[in-house]
Design an enzyme around this catalytic site. Structure first.
Site, PDB file in Angstrom:
ATOM      1  N   ASP A  23       5.605   2.167   8.616  1.00  0.00           N
ATOM      2  CA  ASP A  23       4.604   2.135   9.775  1.00  0.00           C
ATOM      3  C   ASP A  23       3.764   1.059   9.828  1.00  0.00           C
ATOM      4  O   ASP A  23       3.061   0.880  10.772  1.00  0.00           O
ATOM      5  CB  ASP A  23       3.678   3.321   9.759  1.00  0.00           C
ATOM      6  CG  ASP A  23       2.632   3.189   8.294  1.00  0.00           C
ATOM      7  OD1 ASP A  23       1.598   2.976   8.664  1.00  0.00           O
ATOM      8  OD2 ASP A  23       3.218   3.125   7.190  1.00  0.00           O
ATOM      9  N   GLY A  54      -2.971   1.183  -1.538  1.00  0.00           N
ATOM     10  CA  GLY A  54      -3.335   1.629  -2.823  1.00  0.00           C
ATOM     11  C   GLY A  54      -4.939   2.161  -2.775  1.00  0.00           C
ATOM     12  O   GLY A  54      -5.735   1.318  -2.473  1.00  0.00           O
ATOM     13  N   THR A 109       3.091   4.049  -1.528  1.00  0.00           N
ATOM     14  CA  THR A 109       2.047   3.543  -2.427  1.00  0.00           C
ATOM     15  C   THR A 109       1.315   4.814  -2.724  1.00  0.00           C
ATOM     16  O   THR A 109       0.608   4.553  -3.688  1.00  0.00           O
ATOM     17  CB  THR A 109       1.401   2.550  -1.546  1.00  0.00           C
ATOM     18  OG1 THR A 109       2.122   1.464  -1.209  1.00  0.00           O
ATOM     19  CG2 THR A 109      -0.008   1.730  -2.361  1.00  0.00           C
ATOM     20  N   THR A 110       1.184   5.610  -1.933  1.00  0.00           N
ATOM     21  CA  THR A 110       0.253   6.942  -2.410  1.00  0.00           C
ATOM     22  C   THR A 110       0.521   7.572  -3.731  1.00  0.00           C
ATOM     23  O   THR A 110       1.489   7.393  -4.161  1.00  0.00           O
ATOM     24  CB  THR A 110       0.125   7.943  -1.271  1.00  0.00           C
ATOM     25  OG1 THR A 110      -1.219   8.622  -1.393  1.00  0.00           O
ATOM     26  CG2 THR A 110       1.236   8.694  -1.072  1.00  0.00           C
ATOM     27  N   ASP A 142       9.021   5.691   3.964  1.00  0.00           N
ATOM     28  CA  ASP A 142       7.299   5.605   3.488  1.00  0.00           C
ATOM     29  C   ASP A 142       6.848   6.938   3.980  1.00  0.00           C
ATOM     30  O   ASP A 142       7.631   7.710   4.634  1.00  0.00           O
ATOM     31  CB  ASP A 142       6.928   4.503   4.559  1.00  0.00           C
ATOM     32  CG  ASP A 142       5.249   4.355   4.449  1.00  0.00           C
ATOM     33  OD1 ASP A 142       4.903   4.140   3.275  1.00  0.00           O
ATOM     34  OD2 ASP A 142       4.598   4.618   5.243  1.00  0.00           O
ATOM     35  N   GLU A 192      -7.156   0.175  -5.478  1.00  0.00           N
ATOM     36  CA  GLU A 192      -7.118  -1.228  -4.960  1.00  0.00           C
ATOM     37  C   GLU A 192      -8.013  -1.376  -3.702  1.00  0.00           C
ATOM     38  O   GLU A 192      -8.805  -2.545  -3.824  1.00  0.00           O
ATOM     39  CB  GLU A 192      -5.670  -1.731  -4.895  1.00  0.00           C
ATOM     40  CG  GLU A 192      -4.858  -1.897  -5.876  1.00  0.00           C
ATOM     41  CD  GLU A 192      -4.305  -0.355  -6.270  1.00  0.00           C
ATOM     42  OE1 GLU A 192      -4.327   0.567  -5.697  1.00  0.00           O
ATOM     43  OE2 GLU A 192      -3.399  -0.490  -7.072  1.00  0.00           O
ATOM     44  N   ASP A 234       2.899   7.484   4.243  1.00  0.00           N
ATOM     45  CA  ASP A 234       1.488   7.582   4.854  1.00  0.00           C
ATOM     46  C   ASP A 234       1.498   6.762   6.203  1.00  0.00           C
ATOM     47  O   ASP A 234       2.046   5.634   5.947  1.00  0.00           O
ATOM     48  CB  ASP A 234       0.133   6.966   4.105  1.00  0.00           C
ATOM     49  CG  ASP A 234      -0.020   7.851   2.827  1.00  0.00           C
ATOM     50  OD1 ASP A 234      -0.035   7.499   1.767  1.00  0.00           O
ATOM     51  OD2 ASP A 234      -0.232   9.175   3.307  1.00  0.00           O
TER      52      ASP A 234
END
Ligand code: XBP
Ligand code: MG
Length: 273
Positions: free
Chosen positions: A197, A64, A137-138, A21, A67, A23
């Site tokens: 995280d 997101g 997701t970023t 992942d 979102e 962030d």
């Protein structure tokens, strides 16, 4: 003659790839990165909105950026400017685009470093023949900038697959981004280990069948990480040991290295087969 798939399922899976992942895992980017970028974007757009650290911690429940913005508007009813023809969707896209510009500008200065042990473990993993991938997701622009600043101009060559942002329809905790990365890798979840995280991230990787380690941060330390292989404060460095936060006792170790990961993965295979 048994079918190949039954032969394969009878052979214990071997660890082949580490999926990270971004962030909160690669770097602690939320409080001093994304949150600040959102506030700078609000100011640039003439909005009097300010997301302080506490409010942002609540809003992080929604993954997101777009979102998260839509959730903030629906939940907190802030004053909106007159919306153009593109309506709320166009407004959110416009604010998010400015936020990404602000964030890329911040990250490109090297303002936010990699977390302890990340570069060390990745170098060890590459040297030992393990593959690396990213599932985040970023937005892709954010990942590209962070990788280039932290890993150098050949950053992308470190990773076999980079799955980011809107490339999938549903964001974490949905497993979509992990399914995408596994498909691109040509692997099954039990041939990988994921590093996350947050509870949202852990739910996504577990739903994709990937054994997962969690490195907590200030925003996620109190979340429920049931199902994680291991929970630590960070991956550790030779000069600064990691601290195990898992309830389950695990071998005494001071840092997460490739040998420890291979033992963890073998232990996971034994207990789940
Ligand atoms: C964390 C997220 C991202 C960032 C903001 O991603 O949920 O949405 O908070 O980035 P991950 P964007 O932990 O999966 O790396 O504004 O680009 O969405
Ligand atoms: Mg994360």
């Amino acid at each position: 003659m048994p079918r190949a798939s039954s032969i394969r399922s009878s052979i214990n899976p071997v660890l082949k790839t580490l999926i990270f992942d971004v962030d909160g895992t690669l770097a602690d980017t939320e409080r001093d990165g994304h949150r600040v970028a959102f506030n700078r974007a609000f100011a640039a757009k003439g909005l009097d909105w300010v997301w302080d650290e506490a409010l942002y911690g609540e809003l992080l429940e929604v993954t997101g950026g777009k979102e998260r913005l839509r959730h903030f508007i629906a939940d907190r009813h802030p004053t909106l400017p007159p919306l153009g023809e593109a309506g709320l969707d166009g407004f959110v896209e416009d604010v998010q685009a400015e936020k990404t510009r602000q964030y890329v500008g911040m990250i490109s200065t090297g303002a936010i470093p990699l977390r302890p042990g990340v570069l060390r473990l990745m170098r060890e993993a590459k040297a030992s023949g393990l593959r690396l991938a990213i599932a985040t997701t970023t937005a892709a622009a954010n990942v590209d900038t962070l990788l280039s600043v932290c890993f150098g101009p050949d950053a992308h060559s470190w990773f076999d697959v980079i799955g980011a942002g809107d490339i999938v329809p549903k964001k974490k905790p949905a497993p979509d981004i992990y399914h995408y990365v596994l498909k691109e890798l040509g692997l099954t979840g039990d041939e990988c280990l994921a590093f996350e995280d947050s509870q949202n991230g852990l739910q996504a990787s577990l739903a994709a069948g990937i054994p997962t380690l969690v490195t907590v941060n200030d925003y996620t330390a109190d979340q429920d990480f049931t199902g994680a292989l291991l929970v630590v404060d960070n991956l550790g460095e030779p000069e600064k040991a990691a601290t195990c936060l898992s309830e389950l006792p695990w071998e005494a170790f001071s840092l997460v290295d490739v040998d420890a990961l291979k033992r963890l993965h073998e232990r996971w295979v034994r207990t789940t087969r």
